[in-house]
Design an enzyme around this catalytic site. Structure first.
Site, mmCIF file in Angstrom:
data_model
loop_
_atom_site.group_PDB
_atom_site.id
_atom_site.type_symbol
_atom_site.label_atom_id
_atom_site.label_comp_id
_atom_site.label_asym_id
_atom_site.label_seq_id
_atom_site.Cartn_x
_atom_site.Cartn_y
_atom_site.Cartn_z
ATOM 1 N N CYS A 1 9.643 1.232 3.843
ATOM 2 C CA CYS A 1 10.746 0.497 4.040
ATOM 3 C C CYS A 1 12.223 1.094 4.161
ATOM 4 C CB CYS A 1 10.478 -0.738 3.280
ATOM 5 S SG CYS A 1 11.418 -0.448 1.326
ATOM 6 N N SER B 1 5.807 -6.831 4.083
ATOM 7 C CA SER B 1 6.601 -7.337 5.317
ATOM 8 C C SER B 1 7.121 -8.198 5.176
ATOM 9 C CB SER B 1 5.322 -7.153 6.444
ATOM 10 O OG SER B 1 4.692 -8.450 6.271
ATOM 11 N N PHE C 1 0.945 -1.426 -0.076
ATOM 12 C CA PHE C 1 0.045 0.205 -0.031
ATOM 13 C C PHE C 1 0.769 1.312 0.155
ATOM 14 C CE2 PHE C 1 0.852 -0.463 4.424
ATOM 15 C CZ PHE C 1 0.942 0.960 4.998
ATOM 16 N N GLU D 1 9.669 -3.500 13.351
ATOM 17 C CA GLU D 1 9.270 -2.497 12.475
ATOM 18 C C GLU D 1 8.127 -1.940 12.575
ATOM 19 O OE1 GLU D 1 9.366 -2.090 7.502
ATOM 20 O OE2 GLU D 1 8.422 -3.679 8.371
ATOM 21 N N LYS E 1 -0.951 -7.905 -8.723
ATOM 22 C CA LYS E 1 -2.012 -7.721 -7.555
ATOM 23 C C LYS E 1 -1.625 -6.644 -6.508
ATOM 24 C CE LYS E 1 -3.006 -8.749 -3.656
ATOM 25 N NZ LYS E 1 -3.739 -7.499 -2.803
ATOM 26 N N GLU F 1 -5.075 -3.609 -1.571
ATOM 27 C CA GLU F 1 -6.434 -3.418 -1.642
ATOM 28 C C GLU F 1 -6.987 -2.176 -1.181
ATOM 29 O OE1 GLU F 1 -5.687 -6.441 1.940
ATOM 30 O OE2 GLU F 1 -4.868 -5.957 -0.206
#
Length: 497
Positions: free
Chosen positions: A281, A226, A149, A382, A173, A176
């Site tokens: 990240c 992640s 995202f 994280e 993909k 969402e």
């Protein structure tokens, strides 16, 4: 309410699953759209479309592919404000940050435009009498990308432009949580002349992800997200015989030596820790202050942190926007709340922050934690939000050990005026991307992006030379065209004479 659909075979396709995900405006907290989740059959349809398109795209000329990519780059440039607005509306980041995301993604489109140079093979002539050997690279077939995202345009552009430039077809993909940008990228690719089926987008959740990982016609999978999910992606993809590159999480350290310009270091720590609300990240999440720099450096960071302007991403006066969801906002806040209990000093507390007129938005103020124990959750995990941790080290050696002991190895940076110390650091630190007085060392498009240790699962990084290697497979061809004078039978073992 608007429903965001799939893009399959060059056109929008409504989901028939009856399952939807809510798409929020993080600045208001209101659901403004929904996204249809794919069924297994819909994923299969996207893969079938890509497989059919590969029959012609995979053998198309480099000239044809690059012509489409040049046009695509032109359209992206013309629509960059529109794409950035979609990102801001669904992710929450400020418009200038969203524009930067689009620009960095376009770097890979530009790299893909030059694919004809990158795919040049090698030729060795006369390796034996009238024998030549050539090495070439060919596309894999149907490849897939599963993206996060936090960069809904840039990370997909890290993948599909290079993949299709190499002759593959692609099934994407996206997250969402903010799916509109990826859908718009696919529309613009079609407008640029990309043939139907070469780029497909399936919206969805774990059902779509698992089907892509299992599908026998998907040859390779790229992932950014992640660490736990990256591990899952790698194991499941490899189990089904696929090539995989999976980029995981990070805890990026910024080492500040006593000789550094502390004002400059404080500015860069602010930019790197709190930009995009810390949801990246490559964000600096730990500052390692060496020697007696700690108190002064923390004071300078705190002074700047308290003056940051937080508000809706579409407000030109905002420097930082909201977080992606209410649940994520609350999880990030919990690290600040527990930090003091675990021995940290809370210098700036951003929890409970609200923006007037946007009280239901997913806002969180910036937080600064000092003297954080290495056993604290705020150091070990994280956080993926606007929380900057400061730890102290007595010496360079103690600091480098602290960084290298981390289970992550994504990015790191050193701030110093000492060239010798910087050179030593860049060789000794165990991380895939290193900055010297650069806090977020994201490589330019023609170098590859990726970390070490629990930040990368798979052998190859994304984009750059590694990306081209990932999306192609090598072939070596040995040829001999005998001279008519060579006629005759010789049963002896061939030799290099």
């Amino acid at each position: 309410m608007k429903t965001i659909t799939h893009w399959i075979g060059g056109k929008p396709v409504e989901s028939a699953s009856g399952r939807h995900g809510a798409v929020y405006n993080p600045a208001t907290g209101a659901q403004e759209k929904q996204v249809g989740f794919a069924t297994v059959d819909e994923v299969d349809a996207a893969v079938a479309s890509a497989k059919a398109a590969f029959e012609t795209w995979g053998t198309s000329s480099l000239a044809k592919r690059t012509a489409v990519l040049f046009k695509y780059r032109e359209l992206l440039d013309a629509h960059r404000d529109e794409i950035a607005a979609l990102i801001t509306a669904e992710h929450g980041k400020v418009h200038s940050d969203a524009l930067g995301e689009v620009a960095r993604g376009m770097e890979i489109v530009e790299l893909a435009c030059g694919i004809s140079v990158q795919l040049k093979g090698e030729l060795s002539t006369q390796v034996s009498t009238r024998v030549d050997v050539a090495s070439i690279r060919q596309p894999l077939g149907v490849v897939a990308g599963i993206t996060p995202f936090n960069f809904p345009a840039m990370v997909p552009m890290w993948m599909f432009p290079l993949a299709i430039a190499c002759g593959n077809t692609f099934v994407l993909k996206p997250s969402e949580k903010d799916p509109s940008a990826s859908f718009r990228l696919a529309e613009l690719a079609a407008e640029a002349g990309l043939p139907d089926g070469v780029l497909n987008v399936v919206q969805g959740d774990k059902v779509a992800v698992d089907r892509l990982l299992e599908h026998p016609d998907v040859e390779a999978v790229s992932f950014v997200g992640s660490t736990p999910i990256a591990k899952y992606i790698q194991l499941k993809a490899v189990e089904h015989g696929k090539r995989v590159q999976a980029l995981g999480g990070a805890k990026n350290h910024m080492l500040v030596l006593p000789d550094a310009d502390l004002d400059f270091a404080a500015d860069q720590a602010i930019n790197a820790a709190y930009g995009s609300a810390g949801e990246r990240c490559m964000a600096v999440s730990v500052v390692v202050a060496v020697g007696d720099t700690g108190d002064e450096l923390v004071g300078k960071i705190a002074e700047r942190a308290k003056n940051l302007r937080i508000g809706p991403g579409n407000d030109p006066g905002s420097e930082m926007g909201p977080l992606i969801t209410r649940e994520h906002r609350d999880k990030v806040a919990s690290y600040v709340s527990s930090a003091a209990e675990q021995g940290a000093e809370v210098v700036v507390d951003g929890t409970g922050y609200t923006v007037e007129g946007h009280e239901d938005g997913f806002f969180l103020g910036v937080s600064l934690l000092d003297k954080v124990p290495l056993t604290a959750d705020a150091y070990r995990d994280e956080i993926f939000g606007p929380v900057l941790v400061v730890v102290r080290a007595e010496s360079y050696d103690e600091a480098i050990k602290l960084i290298n002991d981390s289970r992550w190895g994504n990015g790191t940076a050193i701030f110093t005026r000492d060239g010798g110390a910087a050179r030593r650091f860049q060789l000794e630190v165990k991380a895939g991307m290193v900055g010297v007085n650069v806090p977020i060392p994201v490589p330019v498009g023609y170098h590859s992006f990726g970390g070490w240790k629990d930040s990368l699962f798979g052998d190859l990084h994304v984009y750059g030379n590694d990306g081209i290697a990932f999306y192609t497979q090598g072939k070596v061809i040995t040829t001999r065209w005998p001279d008519p004078a060579d006629a005759g039978i010789n049963l002896g073992f061939p030799s290099h004479s």
